[in-house]
Design a protein around this motif. Structure first.
Motif, mmCIF file in Angstrom:
data_model
loop_
_atom_site.group_PDB
_atom_site.id
_atom_site.type_symbol
_atom_site.label_atom_id
_atom_site.label_comp_id
_atom_site.label_asym_id
_atom_site.label_seq_id
_atom_site.Cartn_x
_atom_site.Cartn_y
_atom_site.Cartn_z
ATOM 1 N N ASP A 88 43.716 -2.845 24.881
ATOM 2 C CA ASP A 88 43.269 -2.428 23.558
ATOM 3 C C ASP A 88 43.762 -3.450 22.535
ATOM 4 O O ASP A 88 44.782 -4.116 22.750
ATOM 5 N N ALA A 89 43.057 -3.556 21.412
ATOM 6 C CA ALA A 89 43.495 -4.419 20.322
ATOM 7 C C ALA A 89 43.334 -3.672 19.008
ATOM 8 O O ALA A 89 42.276 -3.103 18.735
ATOM 9 N N PHE A 90 44.411 -3.631 18.218
ATOM 10 C CA PHE A 90 44.435 -2.926 16.942
ATOM 11 C C PHE A 90 44.948 -3.864 15.859
ATOM 12 O O PHE A 90 45.652 -4.836 16.144
ATOM 13 N N ARG A 91 44.613 -3.519 14.620
ATOM 14 C CA ARG A 91 45.215 -4.164 13.461
ATOM 15 C C ARG A 91 45.547 -3.096 12.449
ATOM 16 O O ARG A 91 44.757 -2.192 12.201
ATOM 17 N N TYR B 201 47.962 3.870 9.386
ATOM 18 C CA TYR B 201 46.535 3.535 9.364
ATOM 19 C C TYR B 201 46.296 2.276 10.183
ATOM 20 O O TYR B 201 46.976 1.269 9.991
ATOM 21 N N ALA B 202 45.327 2.331 11.075
ATOM 22 C CA ALA B 202 45.014 1.162 11.895
ATOM 23 C C ALA B 202 43.548 1.209 12.289
ATOM 24 O O ALA B 202 42.910 2.262 12.268
ATOM 25 N N ARG B 203 43.049 0.057 12.628
ATOM 26 C CA ARG B 203 41.657 -0.072 13.079
ATOM 27 C C ARG B 203 41.669 -0.632 14.488
ATOM 28 O O ARG B 203 42.345 -1.621 14.762
ATOM 29 N N GLN B 204 40.933 0.002 15.385
ATOM 30 C CA GLN B 204 40.834 -0.515 16.738
ATOM 31 C C GLN B 204 39.736 -1.569 16.760
ATOM 32 O O GLN B 204 38.588 -1.294 16.417
ATOM 33 N N ILE B 205 40.072 -2.765 17.158
ATOM 34 C CA ILE B 205 39.116 -3.870 17.216
ATOM 35 C C ILE B 205 38.280 -3.766 18.484
ATOM 36 O O ILE B 205 37.065 -3.906 18.451
ATOM 37 N N VAL B 206 38.950 -3.525 19.612
ATOM 38 C CA VAL B 206 38.253 -3.392 20.890
ATOM 39 C C VAL B 206 39.106 -2.535 21.823
ATOM 40 O O VAL B 206 40.336 -2.555 21.740
ATOM 41 N N ALA B 207 38.450 -1.772 22.672
ATOM 42 C CA ALA B 207 39.137 -0.960 23.672
ATOM 43 C C ALA B 207 39.222 -1.736 24.988
ATOM 44 O O ALA B 207 38.379 -2.593 25.262
ATOM 45 N N LYS B 208 40.223 -1.424 25.769
ATOM 46 C CA LYS B 208 40.379 -2.053 27.077
ATOM 47 C C LYS B 208 39.086 -1.900 27.875
ATOM 48 O O LYS B 208 38.527 -0.808 27.956
ATOM 49 N N GLY B 209 38.601 -2.997 28.429
ATOM 50 C CA GLY B 209 37.378 -2.989 29.215
ATOM 51 C C GLY B 209 36.124 -3.197 28.383
ATOM 52 O O GLY B 209 35.045 -3.373 28.929
ATOM 53 N N GLU C 93 31.048 -11.831 19.504
ATOM 54 C CA GLU C 93 31.391 -12.809 18.469
ATOM 55 C C GLU C 93 32.210 -12.147 17.361
ATOM 56 O O GLU C 93 33.184 -12.708 16.879
ATOM 57 N N GLY C 94 31.813 -10.935 16.948
ATOM 58 C CA GLY C 94 32.530 -10.223 15.894
ATOM 59 C C GLY C 94 33.947 -9.854 16.291
ATOM 60 O O GLY C 94 34.884 -9.991 15.505
ATOM 61 N N VAL C 95 34.121 -9.387 17.515
ATOM 62 C CA VAL C 95 35.454 -9.046 18.015
ATOM 63 C C VAL C 95 36.317 -10.305 18.058
ATOM 64 O O VAL C 95 37.467 -10.296 17.600
ATOM 65 N N LYS C 96 35.767 -11.391 18.562
ATOM 66 C CA LYS C 96 36.510 -12.654 18.654
ATOM 67 C C LYS C 96 36.942 -13.105 17.258
ATOM 68 O O LYS C 96 38.074 -13.532 17.058
ATOM 69 N N ARG C 97 36.049 -12.983 16.274
ATOM 70 C CA ARG C 97 36.351 -13.374 14.892
ATOM 71 C C ARG C 97 37.516 -12.536 14.344
ATOM 72 O O ARG C 97 38.433 -13.067 13.701
ATOM 73 N N GLU C 98 37.506 -11.228 14.614
ATOM 74 C CA GLU C 98 38.587 -10.368 14.143
ATOM 75 C C GLU C 98 39.909 -10.665 14.838
ATOM 76 O O GLU C 98 40.970 -10.622 14.218
ATOM 77 N N LEU C 99 39.852 -10.970 16.127
ATOM 78 C CA LEU C 99 41.070 -11.327 16.858
ATOM 79 C C LEU C 99 41.678 -12.618 16.287
ATOM 80 O O LEU C 99 42.885 -12.714 16.098
ATOM 81 N N GLU C 100 40.825 -13.588 16.003
ATOM 82 C CA GLU C 100 41.301 -14.858 15.436
ATOM 83 C C GLU C 100 41.868 -14.657 14.036
ATOM 84 O O GLU C 100 42.865 -15.280 13.676
ATOM 85 N N ALA C 101 41.265 -13.772 13.240
ATOM 86 C CA ALA C 101 41.781 -13.480 11.899
ATOM 87 C C ALA C 101 43.177 -12.864 11.997
ATOM 88 O O ALA C 101 44.056 -13.175 11.187
ATOM 89 N N GLY C 102 43.386 -12.025 12.987
ATOM 90 C CA GLY C 102 44.702 -11.432 13.198
ATOM 91 C C GLY C 102 45.734 -12.459 13.609
ATOM 92 O O GLY C 102 46.889 -12.402 13.202
ATOM 93 N N GLU C 103 45.315 -13.432 14.411
ATOM 94 C CA GLU C 103 46.232 -14.499 14.821
ATOM 95 C C GLU C 103 46.616 -15.363 13.623
ATOM 96 O O GLU C 103 47.767 -15.737 13.462
ATOM 97 N N LYS C 104 45.649 -15.661 12.748
ATOM 98 C CA LYS C 104 45.937 -16.455 11.547
ATOM 99 C C LYS C 104 46.876 -15.694 10.623
ATOM 100 O O LYS C 104 47.775 -16.270 10.030
ATOM 101 N N SER C 105 46.683 -14.383 10.520
ATOM 102 C CA SER C 105 47.545 -13.547 9.692
ATOM 103 C C SER C 105 48.976 -13.578 10.232
ATOM 104 O O SER C 105 49.920 -13.683 9.479
ATOM 105 N N ASP C 106 49.107 -13.509 11.546
ATOM 106 C CA ASP C 106 50.430 -13.532 12.181
ATOM 107 C C ASP C 106 51.110 -14.882 11.929
ATOM 108 O O ASP C 106 52.290 -14.941 11.625
ATOM 109 N N GLU C 107 50.360 -15.976 12.030
ATOM 110 C CA GLU C 107 50.927 -17.310 11.807
ATOM 111 C C GLU C 107 51.376 -17.479 10.363
ATOM 112 O O GLU C 107 52.433 -18.041 10.104
ATOM 113 N N SER C 108 50.614 -16.960 9.393
ATOM 114 C CA SER C 108 50.978 -17.115 7.983
ATOM 115 C C SER C 108 52.210 -16.285 7.643
ATOM 116 O O SER C 108 53.016 -16.671 6.793
ATOM 117 N N GLU C 109 52.396 -15.130 8.301
ATOM 118 C CA GLU C 109 53.579 -14.317 8.056
ATOM 119 C C GLU C 109 54.830 -14.951 8.637
ATOM 120 O O GLU C 109 55.906 -14.816 8.104
#
Length: 96
Positions: free
Chosen positions: A40-43, A65-73, A78-94
């Motif tokens: 699973d992936a959440f933000r 409060y959280a949003r599930q980006i994708v469930a296991k399996g 493209e949209g899920v990948k974009r959200e995952l990458e945005a989360g990685e950029k957010s983590d790097e900036s923090e």
């Protein structure tokens, strides 16, 4: 004597061995487009009520409060990948 079917009808009944259904073949598990999510992936969402995603991508519900980006399996699109990458950029900036 038993009646025989014409050869054309027999060919229609046979499945085409060269065709593989997408349900029978998956692209494997991973985080690339077309693959199945291995977890699973959440933000987390901004608690002030703006609905803005904050923080990194996590694989268990972060609470509040959280949003599930994708469930296991689930299929990585493209949209899920974009959200995952945005989360990685957010983590790097923090961290940086």
């Amino acid at each position: 004597m038993a009646a025989r079917k014409p050869a054309a009808d027999a060919a229609e009944e046979q499945p085409n061995a060269a065709v593989v259904s997408t349900r029978e073949y998956s692209g494997g598990a991973g985080w690339e487009v077309g693959q199945q999510a291995p977890a699973d992936a959440f933000r987390a969402l901004d608690a002030s009520g703006t609905g803005e995603q904050v923080g990194p991508v996590v694989h268990t519900h972060p609470g509040n409060y959280a949003r599930q980006i994708v469930a296991k399996g689930g299929l990585i699109t493209e949209g899920v990948k974009r959200e995952l990458e945005a989360g990685e950029k957010s983590d790097e900036s923090e961290q940086g």
